[in-house]
Design a protein around this motif. Structure first.
Motif: not given
Length: 160
Positions: A24-28, A74-79, A105-108, A110-121
């Motif tokens: 997703v880039e700029n909401g699309l 290529k889809r995850l790195q630095n995202r 660690d090369e993916l950069n 993080g150790d935790r990602w955004e989680c839609t379960v936690k957000i919606y809970k």
């Protein structure tokens, strides 16, 4: 809103048999990627087959995680990475990478990602299974199909 949503389906424990990735880039949504993955020795737990309907015959000629990894990287790195129940998908990725000697660690990412379960809970949703959240938010879902799950997760994150 620029991020990547990911969903793995597993054959056994943390061994993936499918991955879906939404960019997703700029909401699309600008990119969708899905592929089957041949788990080690093409072994499956009968329970996981019942969940997602992927059989050893479906992955016998599929690429291994190591062969698919460049597409994932290529889809995850630095995202910013988003998943529904992020600890599950993050563990599938990190343990699969470790199995093949790849450096997480090369993916950069993080150790935790955004989680839609936690957000919606936190919004008061009960239960917070992907199918339940999608039903309430009126998001199309073919549950336990990796690309559909990743797309639904992306849409949930966009609507947070």
């Amino acid at each position: 809103m620029t991020f990547t949503a990911i969903d793995f389906e597993t054959a056994t424990a943390f061994h993936p048999c499918s991955v879906g990735i939404i960019t997703v880039e700029n909401g699309l949504i600008i990119d969708e990627f899905v592929t089957l993955i041949k788990p080690p020795n093409n072994l499956y737990n009968p329970f996981t087959i019942k969940v997602h309907g992927i059989y050893p015959r479906d992955t016998v000629n599929a690429k291994s995680f190591l062969q698919v990894y460049p597409e994932i990287k290529k889809r995850l790195q630095n995202r910013i990475v988003v998943a529904h129940n992020e600890s599950f998908d993050r563990n599938v990725l990190s343990k699969s990478m470790a199995l093949y000697g790849l450096n997480y660690d090369e993916l950069n990412i993080g150790d935790r990602w955004e989680c839609t379960v936690k957000i919606y809970k936190s919004k008061g949703f009960k239960p917070t299974k992907l199918s339940d959240c999608c039903r309430v938010m009126k998001i199309a879902l073919n549950h336990h199909e990796a690309l559909s799950d990743a797309r639904a997760c992306a849409n949930l994150y966009l609507l947070k």
